[in-house]
Design a protein around this motif. Structure first.
Motif, PDB file in Angstrom:
ATOM      1  N   ASP A  54    -115.053 -34.099  30.711  1.00  0.00           N
ATOM      2  CA  ASP A  54    -116.264 -33.340  29.984  1.00  0.00           C
ATOM      3  C   ASP A  54    -117.474 -34.028  30.226  1.00  0.00           C
ATOM      4  N   VAL A  55    -118.219 -33.743  31.134  1.00  0.00           N
ATOM      5  CA  VAL A  55    -119.671 -34.155  31.377  1.00  0.00           C
ATOM      6  C   VAL A  55    -120.772 -33.088  31.037  1.00  0.00           C
ATOM      7  N   ARG A  56    -121.071 -33.195  29.753  1.00  0.00           N
ATOM      8  CA  ARG A  56    -122.123 -32.045  29.005  1.00  0.00           C
ATOM      9  C   ARG A  56    -123.248 -32.060  29.702  1.00  0.00           C
ATOM     10  N   ASP A  78    -124.330 -24.612  36.488  1.00  0.00           N
ATOM     11  CA  ASP A  78    -125.952 -25.380  36.590  1.00  0.00           C
ATOM     12  C   ASP A  78    -126.921 -24.136  35.905  1.00  0.00           C
ATOM     13  N   SER A  79    -128.010 -24.601  35.721  1.00  0.00           N
ATOM     14  CA  SER A  79    -128.855 -23.614  34.899  1.00  0.00           C
ATOM     15  C   SER A  79    -129.489 -22.599  35.765  1.00  0.00           C
ATOM     16  N   ILE A  80    -129.260 -22.606  37.206  1.00  0.00           N
ATOM     17  CA  ILE A  80    -129.490 -21.469  37.852  1.00  0.00           C
ATOM     18  C   ILE A  80    -128.537 -20.488  38.138  1.00  0.00           C
ATOM     19  N   GLY A 278    -123.080 -20.282  30.189  1.00  0.00           N
ATOM     20  CA  GLY A 278    -121.476 -20.441  29.907  1.00  0.00           C
ATOM     21  C   GLY A 278    -121.403 -21.908  29.362  1.00  0.00           C
ATOM     22  N   ASP A 279    -122.402 -22.757  29.272  1.00  0.00           N
ATOM     23  CA  ASP A 279    -122.055 -24.068  28.620  1.00  0.00           C
ATOM     24  C   ASP A 279    -123.231 -24.467  27.851  1.00  0.00           C
ATOM     25  N   GLU A 280    -123.695 -23.613  26.953  1.00  0.00           N
ATOM     26  CA  GLU A 280    -124.938 -23.849  26.224  1.00  0.00           C
ATOM     27  C   GLU A 280    -125.137 -24.664  24.939  1.00  0.00           C
ATOM     28  N   GLU A 281    -123.787 -24.709  24.408  1.00  0.00           N
ATOM     29  CA  GLU A 281    -123.884 -25.485  23.227  1.00  0.00           C
ATOM     30  C   GLU A 281    -124.061 -26.895  22.920  1.00  0.00           C
ATOM     31  N   GLU A 282    -123.421 -27.517  23.987  1.00  0.00           N
ATOM     32  CA  GLU A 282    -123.457 -29.226  23.933  1.00  0.00           C
ATOM     33  C   GLU A 282    -124.553 -29.671  25.141  1.00  0.00           C
TER      34      GLU A 282
END
Length: 296
Positions: A54-56, A78-80, A278-282
């Protein structure tokens, strides 16, 4: 050191508990081989059922990341808005340019059966005039293969053995995985400005000089050599054009301009980088003292 090798680099090993990461670049002996400014080899490892990598979410600028697996799978976001499950045989190239954020995690199906982790994570510095290009992502599985009965090479980036990969190259780049069966051999092209070989499994030698596992061997420019194995081995060939201008590294940031790196630090701390859908919390906080730095 053998006359065949310009430089021999022993990587720094980071034991992460479930698996080991070996970092050959950057380091005090050398910061780059062609455009490659970061070279990590990880595994092989078999993780416990239910666990995983898990690489945040974390940021990059002015570079491109290249992920290549021998075993296992990794979910990239990723962010795009890109999502890709990286598997052996597919190269993931993420160009950060002006800035991008991504995460890397073991897929659920891998966690359910106990993930395998074995592969390479490398960064390519972007050349002068292209450091601030737009972020981009590609996953390419239709890669050229050169093989005979005892040797197989996958051309991941650039042109080798007369075949060119479709993978985008911002600077002249060569990158390949070579797998030799017992008695196998393959010539190592001499065309690139800078080249290096890393044995990542089994046994192999270059023109009769035995290679140590995980050591990065920087080859003398212009000299044709042959990689051979008596019992079977796996090696990576990497390199490309030599950069005329210096690149600096601090944590996940690479740039020819130190102030650009300082600005990226401020942006990450202030939350100015975009989120990863989809991976915004950490996220990984900016470190006080990073493990990855350049040595000008």
């Amino acid at each position: 050191m053998s006359d065949l090798f310009y430089q021999t680099i022993t990587p720094t090993t980071h034991d992460l508990g479930d698996f080991k990461v070996r970092r050959a670049l950057p380091g005090r002996p050398r910061t780059m081989v062609g455009p490659f400014i970061f070279v990590d080899q990880f595994g092989p490892a078999d993780l416990d059922i239910g666990s995983g990598m898990d690489v945040r979410p974390h940021p990059h600028i002015n570079l491109a990341t290249v992920t290549w697996l021998f075993e296992g799978a990794i979910d990239h976001r990723d962010s795009i808005g890109s999502f890709s499950t990286i598997r052996p045989g597919t190269v993931n190239l993420m160009t950060a340019g002006t800035g991008i954020v991504h995460s890397e995690r073991s897929p659920q199906d891998e966690r359910d059966r106990g993930p395998k982790l074995y592969g390479m994570q490398t960064w390519l510095a972007l050349p002068d005039g292209q450091e601030e290009i737009a972020p981009a992502f590609e996953a390419i599985s239709d890669l050229p293969v050169v093989e005979d009965d005892c040797a197989k090479a996958v051309v991941i980036m650039g042109e080798l053995w007369g075949k060119r990969a479709a993978t985008t190259t911002h600077a002249e780049t060569i990158y390949a995985e070579i797998v030799l069966a017992g008695g196998g051999s393959l010539p190592i092209d001499a065309g690139a400005d800078e080249r290096a070989v890393m044995l990542v499994g089994g046994e192999a030698s270059l023109d009769g000089e035995a290679l140590e596992l995980y050591t990065l061997y920087v080859l003398k420019p212009g000299e044709a050599m042959t990689l051979t194995s008596q019992t079977g081995g796996r090696a990576m060939l990497l390199g490309g054009e030599a950069f005329a201008t210096q690149r600096h590294v601090w944590w996940n940031f690479v740039s020819s301009d130190r102030e650009r790196i300082n600005h990226a630090k401020e942006q990450w701390q202030s939350g100015a980088f975009p989120k990863v859908p989809g991976d915004e919390e950490e996220y990984i906080p900016l470190p006080d003292v990073p493990k990855t730095v350049s040595y000008p």
